[in-house]
Design a protein around this motif. Structure first.
Motif, mmCIF file in Angstrom:
data_model
loop_
_atom_site.group_PDB
_atom_site.id
_atom_site.type_symbol
_atom_site.label_atom_id
_atom_site.label_comp_id
_atom_site.label_asym_id
_atom_site.label_seq_id
_atom_site.Cartn_x
_atom_site.Cartn_y
_atom_site.Cartn_z
ATOM 1 N N UNK A 99 0.825 -1.206 0.000
ATOM 2 C CA UNK A 99 0.000 0.000 0.000
ATOM 3 C C UNK A 99 0.865 1.263 0.000
ATOM 4 N N UNK A 100 2.062 1.160 0.578
ATOM 5 C CA UNK A 100 2.954 2.316 0.652
ATOM 6 C C UNK A 100 3.525 2.713 -0.698
ATOM 7 N N UNK A 101 3.285 1.913 -1.745
ATOM 8 C CA UNK A 101 3.716 2.333 -3.085
ATOM 9 C C UNK A 101 2.810 3.420 -3.646
ATOM 10 N N UNK A 253 3.828 0.905 6.682
ATOM 11 C CA UNK A 253 4.356 -0.455 6.853
ATOM 12 C C UNK A 253 5.244 -0.606 8.074
ATOM 13 N N UNK A 254 5.958 0.461 8.434
ATOM 14 C CA UNK A 254 6.786 0.400 9.643
ATOM 15 C C UNK A 254 5.896 0.229 10.868
ATOM 16 N N UNK A 279 11.849 0.485 0.470
ATOM 17 C CA UNK A 279 10.685 1.345 0.225
ATOM 18 C C UNK A 279 10.822 2.663 0.983
ATOM 19 N N UNK A 280 11.240 2.587 2.235
ATOM 20 C CA UNK A 280 11.406 3.810 3.017
ATOM 21 C C UNK A 280 12.414 4.758 2.386
ATOM 22 N N UNK A 285 13.605 9.564 -1.044
ATOM 23 C CA UNK A 285 14.146 10.198 -2.248
ATOM 24 C C UNK A 285 13.058 10.893 -3.054
ATOM 25 N N UNK A 286 11.871 10.279 -3.128
ATOM 26 C CA UNK A 286 10.789 10.914 -3.875
ATOM 27 C C UNK A 286 10.347 12.199 -3.198
ATOM 28 N N UNK A 287 10.428 12.237 -1.844
ATOM 29 C CA UNK A 287 10.105 13.461 -1.117
ATOM 30 C C UNK A 287 11.118 14.551 -1.432
#
Length: 302
Positions: A99-101, A253-254, A279-280, A285-287
């Protein structure tokens, strides 16, 4: 920093999503996924209706009623229904990881629509996230005890993330026109109407008298979680870009991994930990990439 409070609100949403996934998995032994989603949003709507009326009520242009209702059905009913279905087959942490994707999907949609540019950092973040999810899925694939329905759960979790990503991009024009609380409450009410026949067909009325106190507490928790969490999510979207807001889904997810291990006895394998790390880092990086990209967005574009 004017962005600090919206960023904290988005971070709180990520934590609430992860904890709600664990609470839902706990309740699923006694009641079905559509029934949990219906009760969740009845409670969430009751939490929001008073503040929404005080914020000005439901004064929407007629042409906007159907789009906001459809977005509410997709964001609340479809998204959570799929996620509830997923955790019947897969652990909370893996469902939350898939879901975090959502922020990466939202970013790719924004790129496709011309609202953002695909930079090197964004490309690396996408690849890292794909690797992380692949590691998490690999954990199930190599497990000797893997259930036959696991891939159904994996696909349902991904479809849930896709639904959230689409909504995060399409919601923003309406959040610029109207106060956040009325939009949240009206969208949630539409999802309740949509879910009611599904919950009844699933046998909700027969299940309710037999629910334990613990399951009722879990349902009340996810309901209050929805009222508070989705208001924070929509309020954040009003002040930040979709990529900046959805990136905090990395916290879900964490949170789910920690609570699932602590409260439900779920295992935390090395592959899952590596997947969480990838993922984290990819979402971080996307942020970083989202900050200059947000400056490229034209006024009035979602």
């Amino acid at each position: 920093n004017q962005k600090l409070v919206p960023l904290l609100a988005a971070a709180a949403t990520g934590v609430l999503v992860g904890s709600a996934i664990v609470a839902t998995r706990y309740a699923l032994g006694q009641i079905g996924p559509a029934s949990i989603a219906f009760l969740r949003y009845v409670i969430g709507f009751l939490c929001l209706i008073g503040p929404a009326l005080r914020a000005g009520g439901f004064r929407f242009a007629r042409r906007d009623l159907a789009p906001i209702a459809l977005l509410g059905i997709a964001q609340f009913a479809v998204l959570v229904g799929l996620l509830n279905y997923a955790v019947q087959f897969i652990p909370s942490a893996r469902a939350a990881l898939i879901f975090a994707t959502m922020p990466l999907i939202a970013m790719l949609l924004s790129v496709a629509l011309g609202h953002e540019r695909l930079s090197l950092l964004k490309t690396v973040s996408v690849l890292l996230t794909i690797l992380g999810v692949g590691l998490a899925l690999g954990e199930g694939a190599v497990s000797a005890a893997a259930a036959q329905g696991e891939w159904i759960g994996n696909l349902a979790a991904f479809a849930s993330a896709l639904s959230g990503a689409v909504c995060s991009v399409l919601y923003r024009p309406y959040l610029r026109r109207y106060p956040t609380l009325p939009v949240s409450a009206f969208a949630m009410a539409a999802s309740v109407v949509f879910l009611a026949p599904l919950a009844l067909a699933e046998g909700m009325t027969a299940a309710l008298p037999h629910l334990t106190t613990g399951v009722w507490l879990a349902i009340l928790f996810v309901g209050a979680n929805s009222g508070i969490g989705y208001f924070l999510w929509l309020w954040s979207l009003k002040h930040l870009s979709p990529t900046e807001v959805t990136v905090f889904m990395a916290l879900s997810p964490v949170t789910a991994a920690g609570l699932g291990t602590l409260l439900l006895g779920e295992s935390l394998s090395l592959l899952l930990v590596l997947g969480l790390a990838c993922v984290g880092f990819g979402l971080w990086l996307s942020q970083r990439a989202a900050r200059p990209a947000a400056l490229l967005q034209r006024p009035g574009t979602p």
